[in-house]
Design an enzyme around this catalytic site. Structure first.
Site, PDB file in Angstrom:
ATOM      1  N   LYS A 196       0.843  -1.201   0.000  1.00  0.00           N
ATOM      2  CA  LYS A 196       0.000   0.000   0.000  1.00  0.00           C
ATOM      3  C   LYS A 196       0.874   1.244   0.000  1.00  0.00           C
ATOM      4  CE  LYS A 196      -3.828  -2.227   2.441  1.00  0.00           C
ATOM      5  NZ  LYS A 196      -4.612  -2.289   3.704  1.00  0.00           N
ATOM      6  N   ASP A 314      -1.350   4.278  10.082  1.00  0.00           N
ATOM      7  CA  ASP A 314      -2.210   3.251   9.485  1.00  0.00           C
ATOM      8  C   ASP A 314      -3.158   2.697  10.536  1.00  0.00           C
ATOM      9  OD1 ASP A 314      -2.943   1.823   7.185  1.00  0.00           O
ATOM     10  OD2 ASP A 314      -1.772   0.082   7.779  1.00  0.00           O
ATOM     11  N   LYS A 354      -4.305   6.709   7.207  1.00  0.00           N
ATOM     12  CA  LYS A 354      -5.447   5.914   6.758  1.00  0.00           C
ATOM     13  C   LYS A 354      -6.749   6.477   7.299  1.00  0.00           C
ATOM     14  CE  LYS A 354      -6.014   1.593   8.248  1.00  0.00           C
ATOM     15  NZ  LYS A 354      -5.742   0.136   8.266  1.00  0.00           N
TER      16      LYS A 354
END
Length: 753
Positions: A196, A314, A354
């Site tokens: 990612k 994240d 995120k």
């Protein structure tokens, strides 16, 4: 102003493969007669045995022939369900999927929102604090349609209902078959998070891993610093460390135990330059205000007050059974990660974090405040993130740190974070809004950007969820583009297409033989000088030499070679044998010449009392190889500059049980009489060291000898090492026949200067 990048790398599926399943042709069960079914699927021996027991073809089993006469269709059994069980929304079918509904591109549509109104955003903390609105928690996400189309919101919420009916095994099987990018998996990294970050990095023109080429940081010699927050086991950091090696140093904050960083399990990156911190509470909880403060202080200290060049976060937690409330449950993590970024990212640095759904006023208000602190922002759903989930990433470029707005927003976020911490555990009240709707709508560019992002991602997620449901209902469907997309994505992200394999075993002898053409050189002992006459004869031109104060005495010579064969396996050459030593971390492949030193350190307590302690340290004198970078053919000055960067990267002051790594203090021999690194104290000779410890006042070590290295003519490591000279010295009060008095050396150099 909204600017977008042109999308290339489009990949379309040819019509003949759009509904490819596990069979070469589509066969409807109604087209097969009962006799054909019997002859095709029943074993003849079993049929004869059943006929002997009274079975008649076409009749049911049982005393009264009451059994089922239809064939049980076992080809489409899903998960753990019993035969015949049908669940709402996912009944077995042979339905097809229209692949034209998907927008599949190797390079995603990516839009930057430029912040052109930053100079006019001058609200005070008091004005922003008046925006804060509390009330009963939101219980129906469908009511949050101020920042998206109500129809799209309803569709994505309804599509998520599939999770209420689906068995976890059938979900995993269907997801593996329907996601066009599923075959990427984690490549050779620990988990999918690494890919990612690779995906995000490539799409932003590698603005994270090429931060060392950023025009604002070209004067930096390194290392370049990053932070990884709420990101265990560390996939983001693994990607950065794999790509940049020890030139980048990371600081991590994440929950301990099962959610902790596990970079030691990586098959491709050495974690020697990564430092885990857990805050004052020692639990790694980013939502704790005291943990944020502690993490900020330590990161700023180790980055000389400047902060990290970029931060990644994240954060998330399991929302199984509450998928539609993921955004609401995650708000504390959202804002705390953003606050940490404002605290530790240096001016012109970057931030990526995120998010899940961004439908509520709280989430949109937070993004609005952060947007005004950066030059530009974007929201991206990367291909490496599965299409059926709500995950997306908020990317922020070029922090405008030295502005009044930045300071005011940071203070306002602190107010909200502390209030959320105080409300922790209360279910009857929550913070609902931190920026009013009318303020957000007034900023037309931002409001349009958020609405467009939410609508487009809601449509994409709805399609992904419907596809997932279809693939669950029809287990014969497969996604035929996976391998081609994998190849093109890895090429675009600049990731090699190779398997995850453990690093080959390495020992100290193999390392030396690999690095050195003549390994026997490391056994050459230094020439000793114990008289001033010998000093004058050997050191003919003092401008050719550098001097290093040493802790080593005649009884205990602590100058040795050190070999790092892995981050936790470091060996020292002692009496021609390699001996493993504890609590020293070096990056894999490192071969250095250094001295093990006992430092005397002093700090001050809260009551302003001095506290003395001992810190063991490895002082690197010279290096043959640092990690995978070979230095043996570089000249002396080049090696010394790289050693400084390496030591900064590897040293971990927040982990006092580890041996310090620092470059050996040294200077030109010609300067020793005018600006000597060695001082006379009550207990003998000592050397002052640059302060490295957190809140240190003084750091010194006792000096018992001096090392001289000849560095003229751009000599390589081998020549400098072979020609080195060691002088054992004592103070005037303790002089003897086998030593030279420091004062004599100072006088001699002064006369010859």
């Amino acid at each position: 102003m909204i600017s977008d990048n042109i999308t290339d790398y489009e990949l379309n599926m040819s019509l003949q493969y759009q509904n490819l399943n596990m069979y070469e042709t589509d066969i409807e069960s109604s087209d097969i007669s009962q006799n054909e079914t019997s002859s095709s699927h029943n074993d003849e021996k079993v049929l004869r045995m059943m006929q002997k027991m009274g079975y008649k073809e076409g009749s049911g089993l049982g005393k009264s022939e009451q059994g089922n006469t239809k064939v049980v269709d076992f080809n489409y059994q899903l998960g753990k369900r019993g035969f015949g069980l049908k669940l709402r929304n996912i009944e077995d079918t042979m339905e097809k999927w229209d692949f034209a509904l998907e927008d599949v591109n190797v390079k995603e549509n990516f839009i930057w929102l430029d912040n052109e109104d930053a100079e006019n955003f001058t609200l005070t903390v008091e004005e922003m604090s008046s925006w804060l609105k509390e009330g009963p928690p939101i219980v129906d996400i469908k009511t949050q349609s101020n920042y998206c189309d109500q129809e799209f919101l309803n569709k994505v919420v309804e599509a998520k209902d599939i999770f209420d009916e689906m068995d976890i095994i059938e979900l995993c099987h269907a997801r593996a078959r329907c996601n066009p990018f599923e075959s990427l998996r984690s490549a050779f990294f620990m988990n999918r998070a690494a890919l990612k970050m690779a995906n995000i990095d490539a799409l932003t023109d590698f603005m994270f891993t090429n931060i060392d080429k950023n025009e604002h940081f070209t004067s930096n010699t390194g290392p370049f610093y990053f932070a990884d927050v709420c990101a265990g086991p560390g996939g983001f950091s693994e990607y950065i460390l794999w790509k940049k090696r020890w030139l980048f140093k990371g600081f991590g904050l994440t929950l301990k135990d099962e959610n902790d960083f596990k970079l030691h399990e990586s098959c491709c990156a050495c974690p020697a330059t990564f430092q885990s911190l857990y805050g004052k509470d020692e639990d790694g909880n980013v939502c704790s205000p005291e943990n944020i403060t502690d993490f900020t202080e330590k990161v700023l200290f180790e980055t000389e007050g400047e902060g990290v060049h970029f931060m990644m976060s994240d954060g998330g937690f399991s929302v199984e059974g509450n998928e539609n409330f993921q955004e609401i449950l995650s708000k504390s993590i959202y804002i705390c990660q953003c606050l940490v970024a404002l605290e530790i990212v240096r001016s012109h640095g970057h931030f990526v974090t995120k998010l899940f759904d961004v439908f509520t006023s709280f989430s949109v208000g937070l993004l609005y405040l952060i947007y005004h602190c950066f030059e530009k922002v974007s929201i991206l759903k990367p291909n490496s993130s599965r299409p059926a989930n709500s995950e997306r990433y908020f990317i922020c470029s070029n922090l405008r740190r030295n502005t009044l707005h930045y300071e005011n927003v940071k203070k306002y976020l602190w107010i909200i974070v502390q209030r959320l911490w105080a409300l922790n555990g209360q279910s009857e009240i929550d913070i609902l809004e931190i920026v009013p709707l009318e303020v957000l709508k007034k900023d037309e560019n931002f409001y349009k950007f958020i609405c467009n992002s939410n609508n487009s991602l809601a449509i994409k997620q709805t399609v992904g969820l419907k596809k997932l449901a279809t693939f669950c209902r029809n287990p014969t469907l497969v996604e035929s583009r996976q391998e081609e997309l994998k190849k093109k994505c890895l090429e675009f992200w600049q990731i090699p297409d190779r398997q995850k394999t453990p690093l080959p075993q390495l020992n100290a002898i193999e390392l030396v033989n690999t690095v050195m053409d003549k390994p026997e050189i490391i056994l050459v002992q230094p020439r000793e000088i114990n008289q001033i006459k010998a000093f004058n004869e050997l050191i003919s031109n003092i401008e050719d030499w550098y001097y290093y104060p040493l802790f080593s005495s005649k009884k205990t010579n602590n100058c040795n070679f050190y070999a790092g064969v892995s981050v936790s396996k470091v060996y020292r050459l002692q009496k021609h044998k390699w001996v493993r030593i504890k609590n020293v971390q070096l990056s894999r492949g490192t071969l250095v010449y250094g001295e093990f030193v006992k430092e005397k350190c002093t700090t001050k307590s809260l009551q302003d009392q001095e506290i003395e302690y001992i810190q063991y340290s490895l002082h690197i004198i010279d290096a043959l190889q640092l990690g995978e970078q070979n230095l043996s053919d570089l000249d002396f000055s080049e090696r010394q500059e790289i050693i400084k960067v390496y030591c900064k990267s590897l040293n971990k002051e927040s982990q006092p049980h580890l041996v310090r790594i620092r470059p050996k203090v040294m200077d030109k021999l010609i300067k020793i009489s005018s600006n000597c690194l060695i001082s006379q104290g009550k207990e003998g000779l000592y050397c002052n060291l640059p302060l490295m410890g957190y809140k240190s006042v003084t750091e010194t070590f006792n000096v018992n000898s001096i090392l001289l290295l000849k560095t003229n003519l751009n000599q390589s490591f081998h020549w400098s090492y072979v020609l080195r000279v060691q002088i054992f010295i004592k103070s005037v009060e303790d002089i003897n026949e086998d030593t030279i008095c420091l004062e004599d050396i100072l006088i001699e150099i002064k006369q010859r200067s």
